[in-house]
Write a protein that holds these residues in place. Structure first.
Motif, PDB file in Angstrom:
ATOM      1  N   TYR A   1      14.568   2.887  -5.340  1.00 26.57           N
ATOM      2  CA  TYR A   1      13.964   2.782  -4.015  1.00 26.57           C
ATOM      3  C   TYR A   1      12.571   3.405  -3.947  1.00 26.57           C
ATOM      4  N   GLU A   2      12.298   4.360  -4.809  1.00 25.04           N
ATOM      5  CA  GLU A   2      10.916   4.860  -4.911  1.00 25.04           C
ATOM      6  C   GLU A   2      10.013   3.747  -5.448  1.00 25.04           C
ATOM      7  N   ARG A   3      10.513   3.003  -6.416  1.00 28.38           N
ATOM      8  CA  ARG A   3       9.749   1.864  -6.936  1.00 28.38           C
ATOM      9  C   ARG A   3       9.516   0.821  -5.849  1.00 28.38           C
ATOM     10  N   ARG A   4      10.552   0.533  -5.076  1.00 30.98           N
ATOM     11  CA  ARG A   4      10.430  -0.448  -3.984  1.00 30.98           C
ATOM     12  C   ARG A   4       9.405   0.006  -2.955  1.00 30.98           C
ATOM     13  N   ALA A   5       9.414   1.293  -2.625  1.00 35.55           N
ATOM     14  CA  ALA A   5       8.447   1.816  -1.660  1.00 35.55           C
ATOM     15  C   ALA A   5       7.033   1.658  -2.194  1.00 35.55           C
ATOM     16  N   ASP A   6       6.841   1.938  -3.473  1.00 40.01           N
ATOM     17  CA  ASP A   6       5.526   1.752  -4.076  1.00 40.01           C
ATOM     18  C   ASP A   6       5.118   0.286  -4.069  1.00 40.01           C
ATOM     19  N   ASP A   7       6.066  -0.600  -4.340  1.00 39.29           N
ATOM     20  CA  ASP A   7       5.782  -2.042  -4.296  1.00 39.29           C
ATOM     21  C   ASP A   7       5.333  -2.470  -2.899  1.00 39.29           C
ATOM     22  N   MET A   8       5.981  -1.922  -1.892  1.00 41.93           N
ATOM     23  CA  MET A   8       5.626  -2.284  -0.518  1.00 41.93           C
ATOM     24  C   MET A   8       4.220  -1.809  -0.166  1.00 41.93           C
ATOM     25  N   ILE A   9       3.856  -0.616  -0.614  1.00 41.59           N
ATOM     26  CA  ILE A   9       2.498  -0.114  -0.376  1.00 41.59           C
ATOM     27  C   ILE A   9       1.491  -1.016  -1.067  1.00 41.59           C
ATOM     28  N   PHE A  10       1.785  -1.360  -2.319  1.00 39.13           N
ATOM     29  CA  PHE A  10       0.878  -2.222  -3.068  1.00 39.13           C
ATOM     30  C   PHE A  10       0.749  -3.592  -2.410  1.00 39.13           C
TER      31      PHE A  10
ATOM     32  N   MET B   1       2.187   4.331  10.601  1.00 42.06           N
ATOM     33  CA  MET B   1       1.578   4.579   9.315  1.00 42.06           C
ATOM     34  C   MET B   1       0.374   3.659   9.155  1.00 42.06           C
ATOM     35  N   PRO B   2      -0.750   4.217   8.783  1.00 39.15           N
ATOM     36  CA  PRO B   2      -1.944   3.370   8.604  1.00 39.15           C
ATOM     37  C   PRO B   2      -1.798   2.488   7.362  1.00 39.15           C
ATOM     38  N   LEU B   3      -2.587   1.423   7.352  1.00 41.04           N
ATOM     39  CA  LEU B   3      -2.563   0.528   6.194  1.00 41.04           C
ATOM     40  C   LEU B   3      -3.109   1.251   4.969  1.00 41.04           C
ATOM     41  N   PRO B   4      -2.584   0.947   3.802  1.00 43.24           N
ATOM     42  CA  PRO B   4      -3.042   1.626   2.585  1.00 43.24           C
ATOM     43  C   PRO B   4      -4.457   1.215   2.212  1.00 43.24           C
ATOM     44  N   ASP B   5      -5.174   2.179   1.649  1.00 46.43           N
ATOM     45  CA  ASP B   5      -6.529   1.889   1.169  1.00 46.43           C
ATOM     46  C   ASP B   5      -6.547   2.032  -0.357  1.00 46.43           C
ATOM     47  N   ASP B   6      -7.738   1.941  -0.931  1.00 48.58           N
ATOM     48  CA  ASP B   6      -7.863   1.989  -2.391  1.00 48.58           C
ATOM     49  C   ASP B   6      -7.325   3.292  -2.976  1.00 48.58           C
ATOM     50  N   ASN B   7      -7.539   4.409  -2.277  1.00 50.28           N
ATOM     51  CA  ASN B   7      -7.046   5.703  -2.768  1.00 50.28           C
ATOM     52  C   ASN B   7      -5.517   5.728  -2.821  1.00 50.28           C
TER      53      ASN B   7
ATOM     54  N   VAL C   1      -3.557   3.203  -3.259  1.00 48.96           N
ATOM     55  CA  VAL C   1      -3.122   2.340  -4.359  1.00 48.96           C
ATOM     56  C   VAL C   1      -3.295   3.052  -5.697  1.00 48.96           C
ATOM     57  N   GLU C   2      -4.377   3.797  -5.855  1.00 44.27           N
ATOM     58  CA  GLU C   2      -4.561   4.559  -7.092  1.00 44.27           C
ATOM     59  C   GLU C   2      -3.438   5.577  -7.272  1.00 44.27           C
ATOM     60  N   LYS C   3      -3.054   6.233  -6.185  1.00 46.33           N
ATOM     61  CA  LYS C   3      -1.949   7.197  -6.238  1.00 46.33           C
ATOM     62  C   LYS C   3      -0.645   6.497  -6.608  1.00 46.33           C
ATOM     63  N   VAL C   4      -0.423   5.318  -6.041  1.00 42.30           N
ATOM     64  CA  VAL C   4       0.795   4.557  -6.328  1.00 42.30           C
ATOM     65  C   VAL C   4       0.837   4.175  -7.801  1.00 42.30           C
ATOM     66  N   ILE C   5      -0.266   3.740  -8.342  1.00 43.30           N
ATOM     67  CA  ILE C   5      -0.315   3.337  -9.749  1.00 43.30           C
ATOM     68  C   ILE C   5      -0.007   4.527 -10.651  1.00 43.30           C
ATOM     69  N   GLU C   6      -0.574   5.682 -10.330  1.00 44.26           N
ATOM     70  CA  GLU C   6      -0.294   6.890 -11.112  1.00 44.26           C
ATOM     71  C   GLU C   6       1.177   7.284 -10.992  1.00 44.26           C
ATOM     72  N   ARG C   7       1.718   7.219  -9.783  1.00 44.49           N
ATOM     73  CA  ARG C   7       3.104   7.601  -9.548  1.00 44.49           C
ATOM     74  C   ARG C   7       4.060   6.618 -10.231  1.00 44.49           C
TER      75      ARG C   7
ATOM     76  N   ALA D   1       1.199  -4.348   0.770  1.00 45.20           N
ATOM     77  CA  ALA D   1       0.447  -4.211   2.016  1.00 45.20           C
ATOM     78  C   ALA D   1      -1.041  -4.119   1.720  1.00 45.20           C
ATOM     79  N   TRP D   2      -1.397  -3.386   0.673  1.00 45.27           N
ATOM     80  CA  TRP D   2      -2.810  -3.269   0.294  1.00 45.27           C
ATOM     81  C   TRP D   2      -3.364  -4.624  -0.130  1.00 45.27           C
ATOM     82  N   ARG D   3      -2.584  -5.369  -0.925  1.00 48.33           N
ATOM     83  CA  ARG D   3      -3.023  -6.700  -1.368  1.00 48.33           C
ATOM     84  C   ARG D   3      -3.232  -7.635  -0.189  1.00 48.33           C
ATOM     85  N   THR D   4      -2.333  -7.588   0.768  1.00 50.89           N
ATOM     86  CA  THR D   4      -2.455  -8.431   1.959  1.00 50.89           C
ATOM     87  C   THR D   4      -3.690  -8.050   2.755  1.00 50.89           C
TER      88      THR D   4
END
Length: 105
Positions: A83-92, A1-7, A9-15, A94-97
């Motif tokens: 666990y959906e929340r946890r998955a979103d947290d992990m994406i966020f 899985m590629p590293l998350p980008d700004d797009n 993260v925007e999807k994660v915030i909406e979700r 990874a993006w922050r890192t």
């Protein structure tokens, strides 16, 4: 899985708005279902017999069995949303890192 980008993260915030609402609703259903389970058990208790016999009979009533099933469904919904929340947290995270690492370079 590629590293998350700004797009991503925007999807994660909406979700997150939807997932957080579903999590809160599921948590509420679990609390309600636990209380209803107690009520269903009490309603099914016969007046006669030993405590163990009365408990066994109460746990076999259709109302109690339905309450157990409802509690199971509520716990499933809560766990899924958690666990959906946890998955979103992990994406966020990874993006922050990734952003922090890019700033260092």
């Amino acid at each position: 899985m590629p590293l998350p980008d700004d797009n991503d993260v925007e999807k994660v915030i909406e979700r997150c708005k939807d997932v957080n609402l579903r999590y809160a609703q599921a948590k509420s259903k679990v609390t309600t279902a636990k209380e209803y389970l107690k009520i269903a058990r009490y309603k099914g208790l016969p007046r006669e017999g030993t405590a163990l016999e009365r408990e066994a009979i109460a746990h076999q009533t259709p109302e109690y069995l339905k309450a157990v099933e409802d509690l199971g469904d509520a716990v499933f919904e809560e766990t899924l949303a958690f666990y959906e929340r946890r998955a979103d947290d992990m994406i966020f995270d990874a993006w922050r890192t990734t952003c922090a690492n890019e700033r260092k370079i």
